[in-house]
Design a protein around this motif. Structure first.
Motif, mmCIF file in Angstrom:
data_model
loop_
_atom_site.group_PDB
_atom_site.id
_atom_site.type_symbol
_atom_site.label_atom_id
_atom_site.label_comp_id
_atom_site.label_asym_id
_atom_site.label_seq_id
_atom_site.Cartn_x
_atom_site.Cartn_y
_atom_site.Cartn_z
ATOM 1 N N UNK A 13 4.666 29.460 3.955
ATOM 2 C CA UNK A 13 4.845 28.468 5.002
ATOM 3 C C UNK A 13 4.608 27.055 4.472
ATOM 4 N N UNK A 14 3.654 26.909 3.565
ATOM 5 C CA UNK A 14 3.366 25.596 3.010
ATOM 6 C C UNK A 14 4.454 25.140 2.054
ATOM 7 N N UNK A 15 5.161 26.077 1.429
ATOM 8 C CA UNK A 15 6.257 25.700 0.549
ATOM 9 C C UNK A 15 7.436 25.147 1.335
ATOM 10 N N UNK A 16 7.630 25.602 2.570
ATOM 11 C CA UNK A 16 8.758 25.154 3.375
ATOM 12 C C UNK A 16 8.542 23.742 3.918
ATOM 13 N N UNK A 17 7.307 23.368 4.132
ATOM 14 C CA UNK A 17 6.993 22.058 4.698
ATOM 15 C C UNK A 17 7.050 21.014 3.587
ATOM 16 N N UNK A 18 7.825 19.997 3.818
ATOM 17 C CA UNK A 18 7.897 18.888 2.860
ATOM 18 C C UNK A 18 6.924 17.815 3.302
ATOM 19 N N UNK A 19 5.839 17.677 2.599
ATOM 20 C CA UNK A 19 4.815 16.679 2.915
ATOM 21 C C UNK A 19 5.178 15.397 2.167
ATOM 22 N N UNK A 20 5.400 14.296 2.879
ATOM 23 C CA UNK A 20 5.782 13.061 2.190
ATOM 24 C C UNK A 20 4.613 12.494 1.397
ATOM 25 N N UNK A 21 4.942 11.914 0.260
ATOM 26 C CA UNK A 21 3.924 11.281 -0.567
ATOM 27 C C UNK A 21 3.629 9.895 -0.015
ATOM 28 N N UNK A 22 2.389 9.470 -0.136
ATOM 29 C CA UNK A 22 2.010 8.142 0.339
ATOM 30 C C UNK A 22 2.495 7.105 -0.663
ATOM 31 N N UNK A 23 3.012 6.031 -0.143
ATOM 32 C CA UNK A 23 3.522 4.960 -0.988
ATOM 33 C C UNK A 23 2.363 4.091 -1.475
ATOM 34 N N UNK A 24 2.440 3.695 -2.733
ATOM 35 C CA UNK A 24 1.394 2.829 -3.289
ATOM 36 C C UNK A 24 1.475 1.425 -2.697
ATOM 37 N N UNK A 25 2.644 1.084 -2.141
ATOM 38 C CA UNK A 25 2.819 -0.250 -1.569
ATOM 39 C C UNK A 25 1.824 -0.481 -0.440
ATOM 40 N N UNK A 26 1.621 0.512 0.403
ATOM 41 C CA UNK A 26 0.707 0.353 1.527
ATOM 42 C C UNK A 26 -0.746 0.285 1.073
ATOM 43 N N UNK A 27 -1.060 0.933 -0.011
ATOM 44 C CA UNK A 27 -2.420 0.856 -0.548
ATOM 45 C C UNK A 27 -2.703 -0.562 -1.045
ATOM 46 N N UNK A 28 -1.738 -1.143 -1.751
ATOM 47 C CA UNK A 28 -1.911 -2.498 -2.268
ATOM 48 C C UNK A 28 -1.971 -3.516 -1.136
ATOM 49 N N UNK A 29 -1.167 -3.326 -0.111
ATOM 50 C CA UNK A 29 -1.199 -4.232 1.040
ATOM 51 C C UNK A 29 -2.555 -4.142 1.739
ATOM 52 N N UNK A 30 -3.083 -2.923 1.896
ATOM 53 C CA UNK A 30 -4.391 -2.746 2.531
ATOM 54 C C UNK A 30 -5.507 -3.398 1.748
ATOM 55 N N UNK A 31 -5.442 -3.295 0.440
ATOM 56 C CA UNK A 31 -6.462 -3.932 -0.400
ATOM 57 C C UNK A 31 -6.374 -5.449 -0.276
ATOM 58 N N UNK A 32 -5.148 -5.974 -0.301
ATOM 59 C CA UNK A 32 -4.979 -7.424 -0.190
ATOM 60 C C UNK A 32 -5.433 -7.936 1.166
ATOM 61 N N UNK A 33 -5.173 -7.165 2.221
ATOM 62 C CA UNK A 33 -5.541 -7.596 3.576
ATOM 63 C C UNK A 33 -7.056 -7.611 3.757
ATOM 64 N N UNK A 34 -7.781 -6.792 3.026
ATOM 65 C CA UNK A 34 -9.232 -6.771 3.184
ATOM 66 C C UNK A 34 -9.959 -7.658 2.170
ATOM 67 N N UNK A 35 -9.478 -7.724 0.936
ATOM 68 C CA UNK A 35 -10.204 -8.450 -0.107
ATOM 69 C C UNK A 35 -10.029 -9.962 0.023
ATOM 70 N N UNK A 36 -8.806 -10.424 0.217
ATOM 71 C CA UNK A 36 -8.558 -11.869 0.258
ATOM 72 C C UNK A 36 -9.299 -12.541 1.424
ATOM 73 N N UNK A 37 -9.202 -12.030 2.657
ATOM 74 C CA UNK A 37 -10.003 -12.659 3.721
ATOM 75 C C UNK A 37 -11.507 -12.538 3.483
ATOM 76 N N UNK A 38 -11.952 -11.466 2.853
ATOM 77 C CA UNK A 38 -13.380 -11.321 2.560
ATOM 78 C C UNK A 38 -13.880 -12.375 1.605
ATOM 79 N N UNK A 39 -13.079 -12.677 0.592
ATOM 80 C CA UNK A 39 -13.464 -13.721 -0.367
ATOM 81 C C UNK A 39 -13.476 -15.084 0.311
#
Length: 68
Positions: A13-39
């Motif tokens: 059953x797990x082989x049939x389900x295609x789990x999408x991979x998380x994009x690194x773009x959103x990780x970088x955006x999240x880091x920028x949104x938290x680090x820059x205002x914090x500084x």
């Protein structure tokens, strides 16, 4: 229970389900949104705290003249 790899390869059953991979773009955006205002906020608060301490004479940096 072995810890040497994928223990879920036997489940069809797990082989049939295609789990999408998380994009690194959103990780970088999240880091920028938290680090820059914090500084920026930290710098602003540090500046205001230094002004507060200087106004109430709780701490005043030594002014030394190096022109001698």
């Amino acid at each position: 229970m072995p810890f040497d790899g994928d223990d879920f390869k036997d489940f069809k059953e797990l082989d049939k389900i295609k789990i999408p991979k998380r994009s690194k773009k959103y990780i970088y955006i999240g880091i920028a949104v938290t680090v820059i205002p914090g500084i920026l906020l930290g710098g602003y608060l540090g500046k205001k705290m230094a002004q507060f301490l200087e106004v109430f004479d709780l701490y005043a940096p030594d002014i030394s003249e190096d022109d001698e």
